[in-house]
Write an enzyme that holds these catalytic residues in place. Structure first.
Site, mmCIF file in Angstrom:
data_model
loop_
_atom_site.group_PDB
_atom_site.id
_atom_site.type_symbol
_atom_site.label_atom_id
_atom_site.label_comp_id
_atom_site.label_asym_id
_atom_site.label_seq_id
_atom_site.Cartn_x
_atom_site.Cartn_y
_atom_site.Cartn_z
ATOM 1 C CG HIS A 135 51.297 -25.358 4.764
ATOM 2 N ND1 HIS A 135 50.159 -26.054 5.096
ATOM 3 C CD2 HIS A 135 50.903 -24.080 4.494
ATOM 4 C CE1 HIS A 135 49.108 -25.233 5.025
ATOM 5 N NE2 HIS A 135 49.540 -24.042 4.674
ATOM 6 N NE ARG A 174 39.363 -30.426 3.232
ATOM 7 C CZ ARG A 174 38.986 -29.225 2.805
ATOM 8 N NH1 ARG A 174 39.886 -28.281 2.591
ATOM 9 N NH2 ARG A 174 37.707 -28.960 2.587
ATOM 10 C CB SER A 225 41.610 -26.900 -0.425
ATOM 11 O OG SER A 225 41.886 -25.789 0.396
ATOM 12 C CE1 TYR A 229 38.718 -28.479 7.621
ATOM 13 C CE2 TYR A 229 37.262 -29.796 6.250
ATOM 14 C CZ TYR A 229 37.614 -28.577 6.792
ATOM 15 O OH TYR A 229 36.860 -27.461 6.523
ATOM 16 N NE ARG A 244 37.536 -23.861 -2.508
ATOM 17 C CZ ARG A 244 36.685 -24.706 -3.071
ATOM 18 N NH1 ARG A 244 35.779 -24.253 -3.897
ATOM 19 N NH2 ARG A 244 36.742 -26.004 -2.825
ATOM 20 C CE LYS A 245 31.876 -24.283 -3.088
ATOM 21 N NZ LYS A 245 31.369 -25.321 -4.034
ATOM 22 N N GLY A 246 35.072 -24.857 3.097
ATOM 23 C CA GLY A 246 35.280 -25.570 4.356
ATOM 24 C C GLY A 246 34.423 -26.797 4.529
#
Length: 241
Positions: free
Chosen positions: A52, A76, A84, A141, A207-209
């Protein structure tokens, strides 16, 4: 990168038995002994790292023009990025106590995070990708989610491993996308049950993506503020999300 040694349909594929972050370790969390072990490993898969870290903070051995390292950067939507990060921070042991949405938003808006202002990081990698497209591949993303086949082919070509006609005809590209999909990864026991050394569950990384989940978390005022900051930060750069 290792599809010849590990075909996506093999029942013993590493991604089915190990967490992604174990196969692609983060530079920031490797101890000196682990770093030496990985760097001296004959396994080419071990030479793929995640990070990162902003471009300006990478060592010259990675970021320099003459370095053989290639960099793939994934950005993203800023609002989804914040949501996130907020949920991840409260799932892991990064903090001694939970952080409220309001407090997290205030810090994020000020650019206060472990890796600095997200806007500066994005622009750093984007500008480098424009100046050295053979060195840095800049990906979004949302585009990856919207057109996975095109983006995977683009990634493979950048890494010097373009898909052959035989691979295309054998549906290998679709098999890789299926194996690496969020849906597949979240169903694997290794990504649900195994805890990391620091007590963080592998499930914390899933998590959800989805794209646009910020609408279920942020107020209209929060969304507007992040949009305004983003517009200001990117103004005149030629870049937009």
């Amino acid at each position: 990168m290792n599809r010849e040694a590990h075909p996506p349909q093999t029942p013993h594929h590493p991604l089915l038995n190990k967490a992604p972050r174990d196969l692609v370790p983060f530079l920031e969390v490797l101890s000196p002994s682990e770093y030496d072990l990985v760097c001296n490993s004959p396994d080419s898969n071990a030479r793929i790292f995640a990070t990162h870290t902003p471009l300006v903070s990478l060592p010259n051995s990675v970021s320099a023009s003459l370095s053989k390292c290639k960099i793939v950067y994934m950005c993203r939507d800023i609002k989804d990025n914040f949501v996130s990060l907020f949920h991840f921070a409260n799932k892991t042991t990064l903090r001694t106590s939970p952080i409220s949405l309001e407090e997290a938003f205030d810090l994020y808006s000020k650019g206060i995070s472990e890796t600095g202002p997200v806007w500066d990081q994005i622009l750093g990698y984007w500008k480098q990708s424009v100046e050295e497209p053979q060195k840095v591949l800049f990906m979004k993303y949302e585009e990856m989610k919207n057109e996975p086949l095109f983006q995977l082919r683009r990634l493979a070509k950048f890494l010097g491993k373009p898909f052959t006609h035989e691979e295309e005809n054998s549906c290998l590209v679709d098999q890789i996308i299926s194996l690496c999909s969020f849906e597949t990864m979240t169903k694997l026991d290794v990504n649900k049950m195994v805890n990391l050394v620091d007590g963080t569950s592998n499930s914390s990384f899933f998590r959800k993506g989805v794209v646009g989940d910020w609408k279920n978390c942020l107020t209209a005022e929060m969304a507007t503020k992040l949009d305004e900051i983003t517009e200001e930060k990117f103004r005149g750069s030629g870049f937009s999300l």
